[in-house]
Design an enzyme around this catalytic site. Structure first.
Site, short mmCIF file in Angstrom:
data_model
loop_
_atom_site.label_atom_id
_atom_site.label_comp_id
_atom_site.label_asym_id
_atom_site.label_seq_id
_atom_site.Cartn_x
_atom_site.Cartn_y
_atom_site.Cartn_z
N GLY A 168 6.30 -33.12 -16.05
CA GLY A 168 5.95 -34.18 -15.10
C GLY A 168 6.96 -34.26 -13.97
O GLY A 168 7.46 -33.25 -13.48
N GLU A 218 10.45 -1.23 4.69
CA GLU A 218 11.02 -1.41 6.03
C GLU A 218 10.34 -2.62 6.67
O GLU A 218 9.30 -3.08 6.17
CB GLU A 218 10.77 -0.15 6.87
CG GLU A 218 11.44 1.07 6.28
CD GLU A 218 11.31 2.31 7.17
OE1 GLU A 218 10.66 2.23 8.24
OE2 GLU A 218 11.87 3.34 6.78
N ILE A 235 16.06 -5.26 0.47
CA ILE A 235 16.75 -4.41 -0.50
C ILE A 235 17.55 -5.26 -1.48
O ILE A 235 18.54 -5.91 -1.12
CB ILE A 235 17.64 -3.37 0.21
CG1 ILE A 235 16.81 -2.60 1.26
CG2 ILE A 235 18.27 -2.43 -0.81
CD1 ILE A 235 15.50 -1.98 0.76
N THR A 269 2.90 -5.73 -4.09
CA THR A 269 2.19 -6.99 -4.33
C THR A 269 1.10 -6.77 -5.38
O THR A 269 0.66 -5.64 -5.62
CB THR A 269 1.50 -7.48 -3.04
OG1 THR A 269 0.51 -6.49 -2.68
CG2 THR A 269 2.48 -7.66 -1.89
N GLU A 303 8.08 -4.84 -5.89
CA GLU A 303 7.61 -3.56 -6.46
C GLU A 303 6.10 -3.39 -6.27
O GLU A 303 5.40 -2.83 -7.12
CB GLU A 303 8.07 -3.40 -7.91
CG GLU A 303 9.58 -3.25 -7.98
CD GLU A 303 10.13 -2.39 -9.08
OE1 GLU A 303 9.41 -1.50 -9.54
OE2 GLU A 303 11.29 -2.61 -9.44
N LEU A 313 13.04 1.57 -0.08
CA LEU A 313 11.74 2.12 0.31
C LEU A 313 11.18 1.32 1.49
O LEU A 313 10.85 1.88 2.54
CB LEU A 313 10.78 2.07 -0.89
CG LEU A 313 9.35 2.57 -0.66
CD1 LEU A 313 9.35 4.09 -0.42
CD2 LEU A 313 8.45 2.26 -1.87
N1 CAA Z 1 2.84 9.50 -8.96
C1 CAA Z 1 3.06 10.67 -8.32
N2 CAA Z 1 2.69 10.91 -7.05
C2 CAA Z 1 2.04 9.92 -6.41
C3 CAA Z 1 1.76 8.68 -7.01
C4 CAA Z 1 2.19 8.48 -8.35
N3 CAA Z 1 1.99 7.33 -8.98
N4 CAA Z 1 1.11 7.91 -6.12
C5 CAA Z 1 0.98 8.64 -5.00
N5 CAA Z 1 1.57 9.84 -5.17
C6 CAA Z 1 1.70 10.93 -4.19
C7 CAA Z 1 0.55 11.84 -4.26
O1 CAA Z 1 1.07 13.15 -4.23
C8 CAA Z 1 -0.25 11.59 -3.01
O2 CAA Z 1 -0.67 12.75 -2.45
P1 CAA Z 1 -2.05 13.50 -2.87
O3 CAA Z 1 -2.93 13.22 -1.71
O4 CAA Z 1 -1.61 14.90 -2.99
O5 CAA Z 1 -2.55 12.90 -4.13
C9 CAA Z 1 0.75 10.95 -2.04
O6 CAA Z 1 1.77 10.38 -2.89
C10 CAA Z 1 0.18 9.86 -1.20
O7 CAA Z 1 -0.48 8.95 -2.01
P2 CAA Z 1 -1.58 7.96 -1.47
O8 CAA Z 1 -2.55 8.72 -0.63
O9 CAA Z 1 -2.10 7.18 -2.64
O10 CAA Z 1 -0.70 7.05 -0.49
P3 CAA Z 1 -1.07 5.76 0.30
O11 CAA Z 1 -0.44 5.82 1.63
O12 CAA Z 1 -2.53 5.46 0.22
O13 CAA Z 1 -0.23 4.60 -0.50
C11 CAA Z 1 0.18 3.00 -2.19
C12 CAA Z 1 -0.34 4.37 -1.80
C13 CAA Z 1 -0.13 2.88 -3.66
C14 CAA Z 1 -0.51 1.85 -1.46
C15 CAA Z 1 1.72 2.96 -1.96
O14 CAA Z 1 2.02 2.97 -0.59
C16 CAA Z 1 2.39 1.77 -2.61
O15 CAA Z 1 2.66 1.79 -3.81
N6 CAA Z 1 2.68 0.72 -1.82
C17 CAA Z 1 3.47 -0.38 -2.30
C18 CAA Z 1 4.92 -0.10 -2.08
C19 CAA Z 1 5.79 -0.80 -3.05
O16 CAA Z 1 5.51 -0.93 -4.22
N7 CAA Z 1 6.93 -1.24 -2.56
C20 CAA Z 1 7.90 -1.86 -3.39
C21 CAA Z 1 9.25 -1.62 -2.84
S1 CAA Z 1 10.50 -1.67 -4.06
C22 CAA Z 1 10.83 -3.28 -4.37
O17 CAA Z 1 10.15 -4.19 -4.05
C23 CAA Z 1 11.96 -3.44 -5.25
C24 CAA Z 1 12.97 -4.42 -5.25
O18 CAA Z 1 13.79 -4.56 -4.34
C25 CAA Z 1 13.18 -5.13 -6.53
#
Ligand code: CAA
Length: 390
Positions: free
Chosen positions: A351, A133, A163, A377, A375, A131
Site C-alpha cells: 500500500g 550507440e 555502457i 528490448t 540486452e 554494442l
Molecule cells: N547467433 C549467431 N549469429 C547471428 C545471430 C545469433 N543469434 N543473430 C544474427 N546473427 C548473424 C547472422 O550471421 C546474420 O547473418 P545471416 O544473414 O548470414 O544469417 C547476421 O548476424 C545479421 O543478422 P540479422 O539479419 O538477424 O540482423 P538484423 O540487423 O536484422 O538484427 C537483431 C537482428 C536481432 C534485431 C539485432 O540487431 C539485435 O539483437 N538487436 C538488439 C540489440 C541488443 O540486444 N542490444 C543490447 C546491448 S547490450 C546491453 O544492453 C547490455 C548492458 O549494458 C547490460
C-alpha cells in the site's frame, strides 16, 4: 523412457543448492545492508564488489584454465539471481563481467584469452560490453563506430552509449565497423582498455533504477589498438555479439528472477505483520490470491530460465544449437515481464508504505523495469523468438 520433458529439465544439483545457500548468506550479510544507500546515493556498490571478489563470485563463468571458477551456466544464473534478490545494481557485477568477456571466451584466440580472462578471474579488472550507440540501439547492425586498419593495428573512432559499468571496468569489448559496405558482416570486435589513449567516458546517466551501476557513454577518439586485440576474424564481430547475447540474455532473466524473489519475499513477510480490520492482511483471500499468482509466475519464469541455462551450457560444451537463440530471448522476455508484474504487485501489497523509499519494494520495482529494456528490448526479444521458433 526419457521424454522431451526430461531433456528440458535442469534440476539444480546438490552443488548448485550449496552454491545458492552460500551466495544468499553472503548477499544478505555483505550486500543487502548497503543496497538502499547505493540506490539513494547512486553510487557504485564497492562493498559488493569487494565481497564478491573475496568470495570469488565476481566472474564465476571464467573457465578454470584461465584461472576462473569454471562455473556452469546454471551456477552463474544462481549467483546473479541471489545477488539481485538483495541488490540489482550489485548483480550487474557478475552479469556484465560475463557479458563483456564472453566474446573473448567464444571467439578470441588463446593469447587474448590468457591476457584478458586472467585479470578478470582474479578480480583485478572488470569487463564491459560496447554494442549500442546513440543512433544504434535495437538496430545494433546500424552502428557507426569505425575501426580502420593502420599498419600493425586498428584506429577506432566513435561513441558507444548505455555502457554498463563504464569507467569502472578496465576492459571493453567494442564492436566497430571495419567494412561499411557489408553491414553486419563488416563489423568486428576488439578489446579496448580503459587506459588506451583516446578512451574517455561521459557523465553517469541519471536513471530510474539500477542506480548503483554506472551507465555512461564511452568515447573512442583515435584509439589505436594492436591487431592482436581483434576478437576472432575481421567481419565476425556482429555474429559474436549476437552469440554472446544468446547466452547472456539468460543472465538478465536471472537478474529479473532475483529482483522478483526479493519483492515476493518482502511482501510475504509484510502481509503477516500488517494488521487491518483486526487481523493480518495475509489472512484475506484477495491478498493470498495475489501472493499465489506472484509465486506461480515466478516459478514458471525460473523453470524457463533454468532450461535456457541448461541449453546454454550444452552449447558451450560443444552440443548442438539447442534452440538457444529462442530460449535465451524467451527466458529474458518472460522473466523480465514477470518481474515487472511481481514487483508492481509487491508495492500494491504494501500500500502507501510500498510507495515510499522506507521500504525496498519500490526500488525493486524501479530496478525490474530495466530488465525489460536492456540486452535487447522485449519487443526485440519477440522478433528474435519469431525468427527462431523451435
Ligand atoms: N547467433 C549467431 N549469429 C547471428 C545471430 C545469433 N543469434 N543473430 C544474427 N546473427 C548473424 C547472422 O550471421 C546474420 O547473418 P545471416 O544473414 O548470414 O544469417 C547476421 O548476424 C545479421 O543478422 P540479422 O539479419 O538477424 O540482423 P538484423 O540487423 O536484422 O538484427 C537483431 C537482428 C536481432 C534485431 C539485432 O540487431 C539485435 O539483437 N538487436 C538488439 C540489440 C541488443 O540486444 N542490444 C543490447 C546491448 S547490450 C546491453 O544492453 C547490455 C548492458 O549494458 C547490460
Amino acid at each position: 523412457m526419457a521424454g522431451s520433458a526430461d531433456f528440458d529439465l535442469y534440476r539444480p544439483s546438490e552443488e548448485h543448492d550449496m552454491l545458492r545457500e552460500a551466495v544468499r548468506a553472503l548477499s544478505e550479510a555483505k550486500i543487502a545492508p548497503f543496497a538502499a544507500a547505493v540506490d539513494e546515493e547512486a553510487r557504485f556498490p564497492q562493498e559488493a564488489l569487494d565481497a564478491l571478489v573475496a568470495a570469488d563470485l565476481h566472474a564465476v563463468h571464467v573457465p578454470e584454465e584461465y584461472g576462473g571458477a569454471g562455473a556452469d551456466a546454471l551456477a552463474t544464473v544462481i549467483v546473479i539471481e541471489e545477488v539481485a534478490r538483495v541488490c540489482a545494481s550489485s548483480s550487474l557485477i557478475p552479469a556484465v563481467n560475463k557479458l563483456g568477456s564472453l566474446p573473448v571466451v567464444l571467439s578470441g584466440g588463446e593469447d587474448l584469452k590468457k591476457k584478458y580472462l586472467g585479470p578478470l578471474a582474479k578480480g583485478d579488472a572488470m569487463f564491459s560490453y560496447c554494442l549500442s550507440e546513440p543512433d544504434a540501439g535495437s538496430d545494433a547492425g546500424g552502428m557507426k563506430t569505425k575501426a580502420v586498419r593502420d599498419g600493425d593495428g586498428y584506429v577506432l573512432n566513435g561513441v558507444k552509449r548505455w555502457i554498463t559499468n563504464a569507467g569502472v571496468s578496465e576492459y571493453y569489448t567494442v564492436m566497430a565497423v571495419t567494412d561499411p559496405d557489408r553491414r553486419t558482416k563488416g563489423i568486428s570486435a576488439f578489446v579496448v582498455e580503459k587506459g588506451d589513449e583516446g578512451v574517455s567516458f561521459g557523465a553517469p546517466e541519471k536513471k530510474l533504477g539500477i542506480k548503483g551501476s554506472p551507465t555512461r557513454e564511452v568515447y573512442l577518439d583515435n584509439v589505436r589498438v594492436p591487431a592482436d586485440r581483434l576478437i576472432g576474424d575481421e567481419g565476425t564481430g556482429f555474429a559474436t555479439a549476437m552469440k554472446t547475447l544468446d547466452h547472456t540474455r539468460i543472465t538478465i532473466a536471472a537478474q529479473a528472477l532475483g529482483i522478483a524473489q526479493g519483492a515476493l519475499d518482502y511482501a510475504t513477510g509484510y502481509v503477516q505483520e500488517r494488521k487491518q480490520f483486526g487481523k493480518p492482511i495475509g489472512d484475506f483471500q484477495g491478498v493470498q490470491f495475489m501472493l499465489a499468482d506472484m509465486a506461480m509466475k515466478l516459478e514458471a519464469a525460473r523453470q524457463l530460465t533454468y532450461s535456457a541455462a541448461a541449453r546454454s551450457q550444452r552449447v558451450s560444451d560443444g552440443g548442438g544449437k539447442e534452440h538457444l537463440t529462442f530460449f535465451g530471448a524467451a527466458a529474458k522476455c518472460f522473466a523480465s515481464d514477470v518481474a515487472m508484474e511481481i514487483t508492481t504487485d509487491a508495492v500494491q501489497l504494501l500500500g502507501g508504505y510500498g510507495y515510499t523509499r522506507d521500504y525496498p519494494v519500490e526500488r525493486m520495482m524501479r530496478d525490474a523495469k530495466i530488465t525489460q529494456i536492456y540486452e535487447g528490448t522485449n519487443q526485440i526479444q519477440r522478433i528474435v523468438m519469431a525468427r527462431n521458433l523451435p
